[in-house]
Scaffold this active site. Structure first.
Site, short mmCIF file in Angstrom:
data_model
loop_
_atom_site.label_atom_id
_atom_site.label_comp_id
_atom_site.label_asym_id
_atom_site.label_seq_id
_atom_site.Cartn_x
_atom_site.Cartn_y
_atom_site.Cartn_z
N VAL A 1 -14.53 -8.00 -5.25
CA VAL A 1 -15.85 -7.37 -5.12
C VAL A 1 -15.90 -6.13 -6.01
CG1 VAL A 1 -17.43 -6.21 -3.51
CG2 VAL A 1 -16.00 -8.12 -2.71
N GLU B 1 7.14 4.64 10.48
CA GLU B 1 7.50 3.22 10.54
C GLU B 1 8.29 2.81 9.30
OE1 GLU B 1 3.95 0.82 11.58
OE2 GLU B 1 4.91 0.76 13.54
N GLN C 1 -6.41 -2.86 15.76
CA GLN C 1 -6.96 -3.17 17.08
C GLN C 1 -8.48 -2.99 17.11
OE1 GLN C 1 -6.62 -1.11 21.35
NE2 GLN C 1 -4.76 -1.02 20.21
N LYS D 1 5.65 -3.82 20.82
CA LYS D 1 5.19 -3.80 19.43
C LYS D 1 5.06 -5.24 18.90
CE LYS D 1 4.45 -1.87 15.37
NZ LYS D 1 3.33 -1.00 15.11
C1 LIG Z 1 2.23 0.36 7.33
C2 LIG Z 1 1.04 0.28 8.25
C3 LIG Z 1 1.27 0.12 9.61
C4 LIG Z 1 0.18 0.03 10.49
N1 LIG Z 1 0.42 -0.16 11.81
C5 LIG Z 1 -0.61 -0.36 12.66
C6 LIG Z 1 -0.36 -0.67 14.03
O1 LIG Z 1 0.78 -0.73 14.47
N2 LIG Z 1 -1.43 -0.90 14.84
C7 LIG Z 1 -2.73 -0.86 14.38
O2 LIG Z 1 -3.66 -1.13 15.16
N3 LIG Z 1 -3.00 -0.54 13.08
C8 LIG Z 1 -1.98 -0.29 12.22
N4 LIG Z 1 -2.23 0.01 10.90
C9 LIG Z 1 -3.62 0.15 10.45
C10 LIG Z 1 -4.24 -1.22 10.18
O3 LIG Z 1 -3.42 -1.96 9.34
C11 LIG Z 1 -5.64 -1.07 9.57
O4 LIG Z 1 -6.41 -0.23 10.39
C12 LIG Z 1 -6.29 -2.46 9.44
O5 LIG Z 1 -5.61 -3.22 8.48
C13 LIG Z 1 -7.77 -2.37 9.07
O6 LIG Z 1 -8.30 -3.66 9.07
P1 LIG Z 1 -9.50 -4.03 8.10
O7 LIG Z 1 -9.96 -5.39 8.52
O8 LIG Z 1 -10.50 -2.93 8.07
O9 LIG Z 1 -8.88 -4.07 6.64
P2 LIG Z 1 -7.62 -4.86 6.05
O10 LIG Z 1 -6.85 -5.55 7.09
O11 LIG Z 1 -6.92 -3.88 5.18
O12 LIG Z 1 -8.32 -5.97 5.14
C14 LIG Z 1 -9.07 -5.65 4.01
C15 LIG Z 1 -9.21 -6.91 3.18
O13 LIG Z 1 -10.10 -6.64 2.08
C16 LIG Z 1 -9.59 -7.21 0.89
N5 LIG Z 1 -10.11 -6.45 -0.23
C17 LIG Z 1 -9.98 -5.14 -0.46
N6 LIG Z 1 -10.64 -4.79 -1.58
C18 LIG Z 1 -11.22 -5.90 -2.05
C19 LIG Z 1 -12.06 -6.18 -3.16
N7 LIG Z 1 -12.45 -5.23 -4.01
N8 LIG Z 1 -12.48 -7.45 -3.37
C20 LIG Z 1 -12.11 -8.45 -2.51
N9 LIG Z 1 -11.33 -8.23 -1.43
C21 LIG Z 1 -10.89 -6.97 -1.20
C22 LIG Z 1 -8.08 -7.11 1.06
O14 LIG Z 1 -7.41 -8.07 0.25
C23 LIG Z 1 -7.90 -7.37 2.56
O15 LIG Z 1 -7.71 -8.75 2.83
C24 LIG Z 1 -1.16 0.12 10.00
C25 LIG Z 1 -1.38 0.30 8.61
C26 LIG Z 1 -0.29 0.38 7.75
C27 LIG Z 1 -0.55 0.54 6.28
#
Ligand SMILES: Cc1cc2nc3c(=O)[nH]c(=O)nc-3n(C[C@H](O)[C@H](O)[C@H](O)COP(=O)(O)OP(=O)(O)OC[C@H]3O[C@@H](n4cnc5c(N)ncnc54)[C@H](O)[C@@H]3O)c2cc1C
Length: 401
Positions: A77, A165, A315, A374
């Site tokens: 995107v 972590e 979550q 976890k």
């Molecule tokens: C190391 C780590 C540990 C974590 N541990 C926890 C935990 O224990 N518990 C918890 O609840 N949360 C945890 N989090 C936070 C959690 O991972 C995020 O809050 C969550 O991933 C957000 O979900 P989302 O659906 O908003 O985005 P994401 O899961 O990040 O998904 C975004 C999607 O958009 C796609 N994307 C991005 N840009 C583009 C683009 N320009 N064009 C097309 N596609 C695109 C990506 O490929 C991805 O598939 C952790 C985060 C990290 C980094």
């Protein structure tokens, strides 16, 4: 037929997809992601430390796509044009929509600290996490000829959830690192540099102390109260205390985990945002555009109890996706929205595969029970995005240790 475009196949995007695919409403869905796989962002630190493979924390998006209802596009995107109800992809294709779901996730935040973006490694998706491990491996191999101790040194910048972590997983892999470099495990030095005086600010001091005690036992050099001022090639420059001198740490591996913001595409597309996050309406739509749902890490939702936005987590992203799918169906059938509500089930931070700490409901938990919890939480998230098939293929079942 209404066209629903979902941007991002992360926790929020896939959770919404499931609800919409199950409905009998007259809709067609277009799901867009730059990858052809979904990955568990919550396990990226394990890939970065080399304790888990990228494949283990991801699965093909097509596994959860119903082709009768959904077209999946593996494309990137570029921009959203909400006035014209269209999305521009980087290959020039334009998608029109009746409803849009934005779930584009997070990116690394450097807070303008000079050199952090170019001289530190980030860990924001499977590719960047895998690069961190490849980098560590290359430095350890280089040590064999250079004997430069900076090659054995790993600095994790930030002692929040992600940083802690990551440190835990790095410690877990120390023996393997030592074997690659041909040294003793004690010679691998792991530093954790943090500006604040405490680590894990989201948890109580008691839980923080659990991590500190283990880090001490494992020889991690935890440096709190050290504000990072600059990252130079192989060097982290920090201020020692509030008014202290500038000092520096030389290391061939520097990993940046001080914080994240929402995807920059949101701001670049003209949505009103702060740090890539839009303060959404009670039904998770943008304040200006009723047909644009903004979910997960690109959204800010107020927690009435704390009067601050909820922390961005997998979550809440899963809950938002589920809610948005239902709310679109409500909008289409002329039903009024009920406001989104969220009750956190707690959160648990791992420090390696067998130690963890956190809150489950309101109860504090550490050690083995927290570590099991976890894994249960990770399996539950996997169930919500990928269903039983992915849980059986990729779930965590190593509960006994
Ligand atoms: C190391 C780590 C540990 C974590 N541990 C926890 C935990 O224990 N518990 C918890 O609840 N949360 C945890 N989090 C936070 C959690 O991972 C995020 O809050 C969550 O991933 C957000 O979900 P989302 O659906 O908003 O985005 P994401 O899961 O990040 O998904 C975004 C999607 O958009 C796609 N994307 C991005 N840009 C583009 C683009 N320009 N064009 C097309 N596609 C695109 C990506 O490929 C991805 O598939 C952790 C985060 C990290 C980094």
């Amino acid at each position: 037929m209404k066209e629903i475009v979902i941007l991002g196949a992360g926790y929020a995007g896939l959770s919404a997809l499931h609800v919409l695919q199950k409905s009998s409403a007259d809709i067609h869905i277009t799901l867009v992601d730059r990858n052809d796989y979904h990955y568990e962002s919550t396990a990226l630190h394990e890939v970065a430390a080399g304790t888990q493979s990228g494949e283990k924390i991801s699965y093909p998006i097509m596994d959860v796509v119903n082709p009768k209802k959904t077209t999946f596009l593996q494309k990137t995107v570029e921009k959203i044009n909400a006035d014209e109800q269209s999305v521009l992809l980087t290959d020039g294709q334009s998608l029109n929509y009746d409803y849009l779901i934005v779930g584009l996730g997070f990116q690394s935040e450097t807070f303008g600290i000079p050199g952090a973006d170019v001289n530190a490694l980030e860990m924001v998706d499977v590719k960047t996490a895998a690069k961190v491990y490849e980098h560590i491996e290359a430095q350890l191999k280089e040590y064999k000829t250079s004997k430069d101790e900076a090659s054995l040194r790993i600095v994790v910048c930030g002692a929040g959830f992600t940083g802690i972590e990551l440190v835990g997983s790095l410690v877990e892999n120390t023996k393997h690192f030592a074997e690659i470099a041909g040294v003793k495990p004690e010679q691998i030095e792991i530093y954790n540099v943090e500006a604040a005086d405490k680590i894990l600010p989201m948890f109580s001091d008691k839980l923080g102390q659990y991590a500190i005690n283990h880090f001490k036992k494992w020889g991690v050099k935890l440096m709190t109260g050290k504000m990072i001022k600059e990252v130079r090639p192989n060097e982290v420059v920090y201020q020692n205390g509030k008014d202290g001198d500038l000092e520096s740490l030389h290391a061939k591996t520097i990993i940046w985990t001080t914080g994240v913001s929402g995807n920059k595409i949101v701001g670049e597309s003209g949505f009103e945002e702060r740090r890539g996050r839009v303060m959404v309406k009670p039904n998770l739509t943008d304040p200006t555009y009723d047909n644009v749902y903004i979910l997960g890490d690109v959204a800010a939702v107020m927690d009435p109890a704390s009067n601050r936005p909820y922390p961005t987590t997998a979550q809440i992203a899963l809950k938002m996706g589920h809610y948005a799918g239902k709310d679109i169906l409500n909008q289409m059938s002329g039903k009024a929205s009920t406001p989104f509500s969220f009750k956190s089930l707690g959160s648990v931070a791992s420090i390696g595969n067998t130690h963890a700490l956190g809150l489950v409901g309101k109860a504090e938990m550490t050690a083995y029970p927290a570590s099991v919890m976890k894994k249960v939480i990770a399996d539950r998230s996997l169930l919500k995005t990928g269903g039983l098939k992915e849980v059986f293929a990729k779930g965590r079942f190593d509960f006994y240790h």
